[in-house]
Design a protein around this motif. Structure first.
Motif, PDB file in Angstrom:
ATOM      1  N   GLN A 188       0.830  -1.207   0.000  1.00 37.06           N
ATOM      2  CA  GLN A 188       0.000   0.000   0.000  1.00 37.06           C
ATOM      3  C   GLN A 188       0.864   1.257   0.000  1.00 37.06           C
ATOM      4  OE1 GLN A 188      -2.185  -1.385   3.526  1.00 37.06           O
ATOM      5  NE2 GLN A 188      -4.090  -0.999   2.446  1.00 37.06           N
ATOM      6  N   ILE A 189       1.933   1.239   0.778  1.00 36.63           N
ATOM      7  CA  ILE A 189       2.841   2.387   0.839  1.00 36.63           C
ATOM      8  C   ILE A 189       3.552   2.575  -0.494  1.00 36.63           C
ATOM      9  CG2 ILE A 189       4.976   3.238   1.882  1.00 36.63           C
ATOM     10  CD1 ILE A 189       4.041   1.937   4.515  1.00 36.63           C
ATOM     11  N   VAL A 190       3.981   1.475  -1.109  1.00 34.31           N
ATOM     12  CA  VAL A 190       4.664   1.548  -2.399  1.00 34.31           C
ATOM     13  C   VAL A 190       3.768   2.200  -3.447  1.00 34.31           C
ATOM     14  CG1 VAL A 190       5.555   0.178  -4.333  1.00 34.31           C
ATOM     15  CG2 VAL A 190       6.228  -0.379  -1.992  1.00 34.31           C
ATOM     16  N   VAL A 191       2.506   1.784  -3.496  1.00 25.86           N
ATOM     17  CA  VAL A 191       1.565   2.379  -4.460  1.00 25.86           C
ATOM     18  C   VAL A 191       1.362   3.860  -4.147  1.00 25.86           C
ATOM     19  CG1 VAL A 191      -0.791   2.356  -5.343  1.00 25.86           C
ATOM     20  CG2 VAL A 191       0.388   0.206  -4.908  1.00 25.86           C
ATOM     21  N   GLY A 192       1.304   4.207  -2.862  1.00 33.11           N
ATOM     22  CA  GLY A 192       1.172   5.607  -2.474  1.00 33.11           C
ATOM     23  C   GLY A 192       2.360   6.436  -2.937  1.00 33.11           C
ATOM     24  N   ILE A 193       3.556   5.876  -2.812  1.00 31.46           N
ATOM     25  CA  ILE A 193       4.768   6.572  -3.269  1.00 31.46           C
ATOM     26  C   ILE A 193       4.737   6.761  -4.782  1.00 31.46           C
ATOM     27  CG2 ILE A 193       7.275   6.358  -3.532  1.00 31.46           C
ATOM     28  CD1 ILE A 193       7.299   4.921  -0.803  1.00 31.46           C
ATOM     29  N   ILE A 194       4.279   5.735  -5.490  1.00 31.05           N
ATOM     30  CA  ILE A 194       4.156   5.841  -6.949  1.00 31.05           C
ATOM     31  C   ILE A 194       3.158   6.934  -7.314  1.00 31.05           C
ATOM     32  CG2 ILE A 194       3.437   4.637  -9.047  1.00 31.05           C
ATOM     33  CD1 ILE A 194       4.404   2.038  -7.757  1.00 31.05           C
ATOM     34  N   PHE A 195       2.050   6.998  -6.577  1.00 35.70           N
ATOM     35  CA  PHE A 195       1.035   8.033  -6.799  1.00 35.70           C
ATOM     36  C   PHE A 195       1.647   9.419  -6.676  1.00 35.70           C
ATOM     37  CE2 PHE A 195      -1.886  10.855  -4.299  1.00 35.70           C
ATOM     38  CZ  PHE A 195      -2.718  11.224  -5.339  1.00 35.70           C
TER      39      PHE A 195
END
Length: 321
Positions: free
Chosen positions: A120-127
């Protein structure tokens, strides 16, 4: 954005889910890919074991298709539309992995908590990375109290918001139809806000989700023929968080999404109380199970929670929009 365009948006995603959901249900039933009910849950939920899950997969597909064709048709295939769609799809992928592990192993355990949080954090960073930073409101503001121009604080807050609300909607998805109805109300509210602010790109995303959820409720109302699964519940919360941030109204989600907040707080308070005082505050958490233990029917809980969500959304629209 004309009313007819909103109708096309809603009808498109509604039709995709309504038409193809029976085929998904049939496939899952034929392959015996049903939900395993957690052992610590209400005993009467055991009869739901074996009900097909991962219905959220079709919600996301309908949203994706509708966003692309309506966005292109309206000339609104913007960065904001694409990045919001991207966040919903990727959080859905995390949920899909979680659901797949649960179904494959025939138990109500999927990804470990730290694995899910990391993804979830990785996707947030990508966002945050993919979206042009100068288009985001890179200041952390508590109205009337403080305004801090800090990229670091805003980044940390955004990650917390995405992870927090994706998990909050995941916790809320515990009764037939509960999250489907609440999600439709929340997304419709942000759709109205988006139109009011001439953010028609985000309005397209919101109303495509509304249409998909309304069709999903046909199959998910009690007794549910299919569950949303983590693929849907994680995606819905992340989408709401992303939209609230892109609109620069992130605090709005505390009121519009008050039910999700209460569901999460009930779990946190229960764990804290039990660990510190060795006592339970609620009969069972998340709090919708507490009301079940008090004798409320699922329909009554759904109705009351939907009304609370609708009232909170209406209050926000009246006071702040």
């Amino acid at each position: 954005m004309e009313l007819s365009h909103i109708v096309f948006d809603v009808v498109s995603s509604f039709a995709i889910v309504a038409i193809f959901m029976p085929f998904l249900i049939g496939y899952l039933v034929a392959h015996k890919e049903g939900q395993s009910i957690r052992e610590e849950g209400p005993k009467w939920h055991e009869k739901k074991s074996g009900t097909p899950t991962m219905g959220g997969l079709l919600i996301i597909i309908a949203m994706l298709i509708t966003n692309i064709w309506v966005g292109a048709w309206q000339g609104q295939l913007t960065h904001s539309l694409l990045i919001t769609t991207f966040v919903i799809v990727l959080y859905g992928c995390i949920g899909f992995i979680d659901d797949f592990i649960k179904v494959f192993k025939k138990r109500n355990l999927g990804l470990r908590a730290y694995q899910k949080a990391l993804l979830q954090i990785v996707v947030g960073i990508i966002f945050l990375y993919v979206y042009n930073g100068d288009q985001l409101p890179l200041n952390f503001t508590i109205p009337g109290l403080v305004s801090i121009d800090s990229v670091i604080i805003f980044v940390l807050f955004t990650l917390f918001w995405l992870v927090g609300f994706s998990n909050a909607t995941n916790l809320t998805d515990g009764l037939d139809g509960l999250l489907g109805g609440l999600g439709a109300i929340s997304y419709a509210t942000y759709g109205i806000i988006s139109i009011n602010e001439n953010r028609f790109d985000l309005a397209i995303v919101c109303f495509s989700v509304v249409g998909a959820l309304l069709a999903f409720l046909i199959y998910n109302h009690k007794p549910a023929k299919i569950f949303m699964g983590d693929v849907g519940s994680l995606a819905l919360g992340a989408g709401l968080a992303a939209i609230s941030i892109l609109l620069g109204r992130y605090w709005s989600l505390l009121l519009i999404g008050l039910v999700y907040v209460i569901e999460t707080l009930s779990v946190m308070l229960q764990v804290f109380s039990f660990k510190v005082f060795h006592r339970r505050i609620f009969k069972m958490t998340p709090i919708h199970h507490h009301f079940e233990m008090m004798g409320w029917t699922e329909w009554k809980i759904d109705g009351v929670f939907w009304i609370v969500g609708l009232i909170c959304s209406t209050i926000y629209l009246i006071l702040f929009v």
